[in-house]
Design a protein around this motif. Sequence first.
Motif, PDB file in Angstrom:
ATOM      1  N   LEU A  56       0.801  -1.219   0.000  1.00 46.32           N
ATOM      2  CA  LEU A  56       0.000   0.000   0.000  1.00 46.32           C
ATOM      3  C   LEU A  56       0.839   1.277   0.000  1.00 46.32           C
ATOM      4  O   LEU A  56       0.295   2.381   0.038  1.00 46.32           O
ATOM      5  N   GLY A  57       2.158   1.139  -0.048  1.00 40.89           N
ATOM      6  CA  GLY A  57       3.008   2.325  -0.067  1.00 40.89           C
ATOM      7  C   GLY A  57       3.832   2.446   1.198  1.00 40.89           C
ATOM      8  O   GLY A  57       4.010   1.488   1.957  1.00 40.89           O
ATOM      9  N   SER A  58       4.323   3.650   1.435  1.00 34.87           N
ATOM     10  CA  SER A  58       5.189   3.880   2.591  1.00 34.87           C
ATOM     11  C   SER A  58       4.698   5.083   3.382  1.00 34.87           C
ATOM     12  O   SER A  58       3.959   5.930   2.875  1.00 34.87           O
ATOM     13  N   ILE A  59       5.110   5.132   4.631  1.00 34.86           N
ATOM     14  CA  ILE A  59       4.873   6.303   5.467  1.00 34.86           C
ATOM     15  C   ILE A  59       6.183   6.662   6.148  1.00 34.86           C
ATOM     16  O   ILE A  59       7.034   5.791   6.382  1.00 34.86           O
ATOM     17  N   VAL A  60       6.372   7.935   6.429  1.00 33.59           N
ATOM     18  CA  VAL A  60       7.590   8.416   7.068  1.00 33.59           C
ATOM     19  C   VAL A  60       7.202   9.050   8.398  1.00 33.59           C
ATOM     20  O   VAL A  60       6.338   9.928   8.450  1.00 33.59           O
ATOM     21  N   LEU A  61       7.858   8.610   9.472  1.00 29.67           N
ATOM     22  CA  LEU A  61       7.533   9.076  10.813  1.00 29.67           C
ATOM     23  C   LEU A  61       8.751   9.679  11.494  1.00 29.67           C
ATOM     24  O   LEU A  61       9.881   9.203  11.309  1.00 29.67           O
ATOM     25  N   ILE A  62       8.520  10.719  12.269  1.00 25.53           N
ATOM     26  CA  ILE A  62       9.519  11.172  13.247  1.00 25.53           C
ATOM     27  C   ILE A  62       9.105  10.560  14.568  1.00 25.53           C
ATOM     28  O   ILE A  62       8.051  10.918  15.127  1.00 25.53           O
ATOM     29  N   ARG A  63       9.895   9.607  15.068  1.00 22.80           N
ATOM     30  CA  ARG A  63       9.487   8.863  16.263  1.00 22.80           C
ATOM     31  C   ARG A  63      10.690   8.679  17.178  1.00 22.80           C
ATOM     32  O   ARG A  63      11.652   7.975  16.822  1.00 22.80           O
ATOM     33  N   PRO A  64      10.673   9.332  18.337  1.00 20.47           N
ATOM     34  CA  PRO A  64      11.778   9.152  19.290  1.00 20.47           C
ATOM     35  C   PRO A  64      11.951   7.679  19.662  1.00 20.47           C
ATOM     36  O   PRO A  64      10.962   6.930  19.761  1.00 20.47           O
ATOM     37  N   LYS A  65      13.159   7.277  19.864  1.00 27.30           N
ATOM     38  CA  LYS A  65      13.470   5.880  20.171  1.00 27.30           C
ATOM     39  C   LYS A  65      12.745   5.441  21.435  1.00 27.30           C
ATOM     40  O   LYS A  65      12.714   6.149  22.440  1.00 27.30           O
ATOM     41  N   GLY A  66      12.108   4.275  21.359  1.00 29.41           N
ATOM     42  CA  GLY A  66      11.435   3.705  22.512  1.00 29.41           C
ATOM     43  C   GLY A  66      10.007   4.200  22.709  1.00 29.41           C
ATOM     44  O   GLY A  66       9.329   3.763  23.640  1.00 29.41           O
ATOM     45  N   GLN A  67       9.515   5.105  21.834  1.00 30.45           N
ATOM     46  CA  GLN A  67       8.154   5.615  21.968  1.00 30.45           C
ATOM     47  C   GLN A  67       7.281   5.077  20.836  1.00 30.45           C
ATOM     48  O   GLN A  67       7.767   4.800  19.737  1.00 30.45           O
ATOM     49  N   ILE A  68       5.984   4.948  21.119  1.00 32.55           N
ATOM     50  CA  ILE A  68       5.079   4.474  20.075  1.00 32.55           C
ATOM     51  C   ILE A  68       4.501   5.636  19.275  1.00 32.55           C
ATOM     52  O   ILE A  68       4.088   5.470  18.127  1.00 32.55           O
ATOM     53  N   ALA A  69       4.449   6.838  19.863  1.00 36.47           N
ATOM     54  CA  ALA A  69       3.870   8.003  19.188  1.00 36.47           C
ATOM     55  C   ALA A  69       4.871   8.588  18.205  1.00 36.47           C
ATOM     56  O   ALA A  69       6.063   8.727  18.507  1.00 36.47           O
ATOM     57  N   GLY A  70       4.386   8.927  17.018  1.00 36.73           N
ATOM     58  CA  GLY A  70       5.244   9.530  16.006  1.00 36.73           C
ATOM     59  C   GLY A  70       4.484  10.528  15.158  1.00 36.73           C
ATOM     60  O   GLY A  70       3.261  10.416  14.990  1.00 36.73           O
ATOM     61  N   GLN A  71       5.195  11.516  14.641  1.00 35.96           N
ATOM     62  CA  GLN A  71       4.600  12.497  13.731  1.00 35.96           C
ATOM     63  C   GLN A  71       4.719  11.989  12.303  1.00 35.96           C
ATOM     64  O   GLN A  71       5.774  11.505  11.889  1.00 35.96           O
ATOM     65  N   VAL A  72       3.638  12.123  11.553  1.00 35.24           N
ATOM     66  CA  VAL A  72       3.602  11.633  10.176  1.00 35.24           C
ATOM     67  C   VAL A  72       4.144  12.722   9.253  1.00 35.24           C
ATOM     68  O   VAL A  72       3.512  13.759   9.055  1.00 35.24           O
ATOM     69  N   VAL A  73       5.319  12.481   8.689  1.00 30.73           N
ATOM     70  CA  VAL A  73       5.922  13.423   7.747  1.00 30.73           C
ATOM     71  C   VAL A  73       5.390  13.173   6.346  1.00 30.73           C
ATOM     72  O   VAL A  73       5.149  14.094   5.578  1.00 30.73           O
ATOM     73  N   ASP A  74       5.192  11.924   5.988  1.00 29.25           N
ATOM     74  CA  ASP A  74       4.603  11.576   4.689  1.00 29.25           C
ATOM     75  C   ASP A  74       3.710  10.356   4.871  1.00 29.25           C
ATOM     76  O   ASP A  74       4.055   9.420   5.584  1.00 29.25           O
ATOM     77  N   GLY A  75       2.551  10.374   4.228  1.00 30.07           N
ATOM     78  CA  GLY A  75       1.636   9.242   4.284  1.00 30.07           C
ATOM     79  C   GLY A  75       0.325   9.525   4.979  1.00 30.07           C
ATOM     80  O   GLY A  75      -0.492   8.630   5.151  1.00 30.07           O
ATOM     81  N   GLN A  76       0.097  10.812   5.377  1.00 24.69           N
ATOM     82  CA  GLN A  76      -1.125  11.101   6.126  1.00 24.69           C
ATOM     83  C   GLN A  76      -2.385  10.877   5.283  1.00 24.69           C
ATOM     84  O   GLN A  76      -3.411  10.448   5.815  1.00 24.69           O
ATOM     85  N   GLN A  77      -2.327  11.103   3.971  1.00 23.06           N
ATOM     86  CA  GLN A  77      -3.512  10.898   3.134  1.00 23.06           C
ATOM     87  C   GLN A  77      -3.908   9.417   3.139  1.00 23.06           C
ATOM     88  O   GLN A  77      -5.082   9.066   3.273  1.00 23.06           O
ATOM     89  N   ARG A  78      -2.894   8.586   3.029  1.00 23.67           N
ATOM     90  CA  ARG A  78      -3.133   7.137   2.995  1.00 23.67           C
ATOM     91  C   ARG A  78      -3.612   6.635   4.355  1.00 23.67           C
ATOM     92  O   ARG A  78      -4.569   5.856   4.441  1.00 23.67           O
ATOM     93  N   LEU A  79      -2.958   7.070   5.426  1.00 27.51           N
ATOM     94  CA  LEU A  79      -3.360   6.623   6.763  1.00 27.51           C
ATOM     95  C   LEU A  79      -4.774   7.079   7.113  1.00 27.51           C
ATOM     96  O   LEU A  79      -5.560   6.327   7.693  1.00 27.51           O
ATOM     97  N   THR A  80      -5.097   8.307   6.763  1.00 31.17           N
ATOM     98  CA  THR A  80      -6.432   8.834   7.058  1.00 31.17           C
ATOM     99  C   THR A  80      -7.488   8.054   6.302  1.00 31.17           C
ATOM    100  O   THR A  80      -8.537   7.693   6.858  1.00 31.17           O
TER     101      THR A  80
END
Length: 563
Positions: A56-80
């Motif tokens: 289905l493609g790729s998504i790019v996240l900024i995610r600090p090590k050890g955390q589950i929460a991440g900011q979506v840099v690319d892929g928000q249209q697909r995830l939404t």
Amino acid sequence: MIEAHQHTVSEVLGDRFLHEIPPYQRPYAWTPDEAKQLLIDLVEAVGASTDEPYFLGSIVLIRPKGQIAGQVVDGQQRLTTLTILAAVLRDVAVDEREKAALTSVVYIEPNPFAGQVEAVRVKAHDRDRGFFKDSIQMPGATAKSEPSHEPKNEAQELMWENAQALRSLTLELPAAERQKLVAFLLTKCVLVVVSTESRAAALRIFRVLNDRGLDLSNADVIKADLLDKFNDAGEMAHQAERWREFENDLGRDEFEGLLENLRFIREEMRSRRTLSEAYNERFHGVGANVVREFFDKELAPAHRQYMKILDGDSSDFPADLRAAASEALAGLLLLPNRDWTAVAIAAALKLGQTPALVQLLERLEGLAWIMQLGRRYDTQRLNRYVSILRGLKLGAGEIEHALTPTGEEIADAWSSLNGPVYGRFPTRVVRAMLERLDRLMAEQPVVWEGQKTVEHILPQNPQDGSWTQFSEDQRETITHTLGNLVLLTSRKNSGASNMEFQNKVDVYFGLGAAKAKKRATYASAQELAHLKAWDHETYADRHRRHTRMLAARWRIPMPTSVA
């Protein structure tokens, strides 16, 4: 460090991730057609009976090590959109296990005994978050006839429209096929998740994806680069909201056009780089203060002026200048190209709503049309506009020189204006010339968004034995010239094309036996109603008046032999 791993949809939207759309991201933009195509592709893939995972493609996240929460840099249209689809499938499911599996990838119900608070798997934009949660992610939300509350922007409208479109399609599937689709979506569909702790690294990936042609615009990349300069999250969110408002006001394409115009004004040359590369080079290594100044002193005022220019809006001018400013903008906007807009923006910012600006716009209209009539190619036009931009910096004398057409340009423009324009230019250019003429002739210009047709009064191919008042040489000379053309406000009536003049007029105005709807709305057509015949003398008078009217407006001196 950058990590990339393949995950199923149930994993991406499961306990291992929590996705947040950051403020610098553009709004949700998938249309119902795109959402439905995703579902159709999935249904076809289910029927293909292959053991291979469905990518289905790729998504790019900024995610600090050890955390589950991440900011979506690319892929928000697909995830939404995947979240909307999962919510729709959840709300039509009849099997409780199926419903539970789908709920788990959309919404986390609060459970005080397990210490679980209410949560969602995808946090939409700040301003869309409440709507998305209440109207899509809450159990049963997509089964309602209306959203939880009225959508407040286009993104929210699309979220609800896509939910309803996907619901209609899924309800057409038998329950057994829907269950196969659910299992396939959650366990066989995969995404590549690219994660990094570094915002800079994420933005580099973002730009690479853009260069490879994925659904990211230059404006998206520029926005991400500029907002990354702000260390304060509150200011980043504020500037992101301003950017979003500018983009929404103008529309995605025109906003990118504004950014290109600002680049052209600054660099005074055509760029061989992409727009995002130009801005990356300009703002490389600078701090938040420089970007803040760009937003406040360059982008915001230019955005306002560009909106006014594109709308032909002269309301900011003093009352005694509005009519002249509006007329100049109307003439510019009829041109088949927009490369003059950088000059108009720069002049408005430099001169303000003054008589000097009105005069410049009038001169710019004439010069732009002279170059159009002379068929100057884009590099020639852009070089001239660079001269005007430099003149704005140097003073009135330089501006005057840059706005003055050469003798060759004037001769070429007059030759075209006085000649067979219909054969020399595309129909859209001829139509624009006739619309410009109408504004000069009419007390109240026609505003018509429907079909516009360029009609020949003397037909291009008259029937044998008709239109005998014109010789063969005369027909060849005048047929495609301005004096023989008329602009009508409806689709061309092929039955009227070869009629004699008076019968044509009856069709144009719906007179006599003609049953046509009145089409002669423009002033240049209205004048035909008063003519009894169409002969060479009548044509010559009309052609002379029309060409001189446009020549006077565009400051094209006529040759001595004509004047």
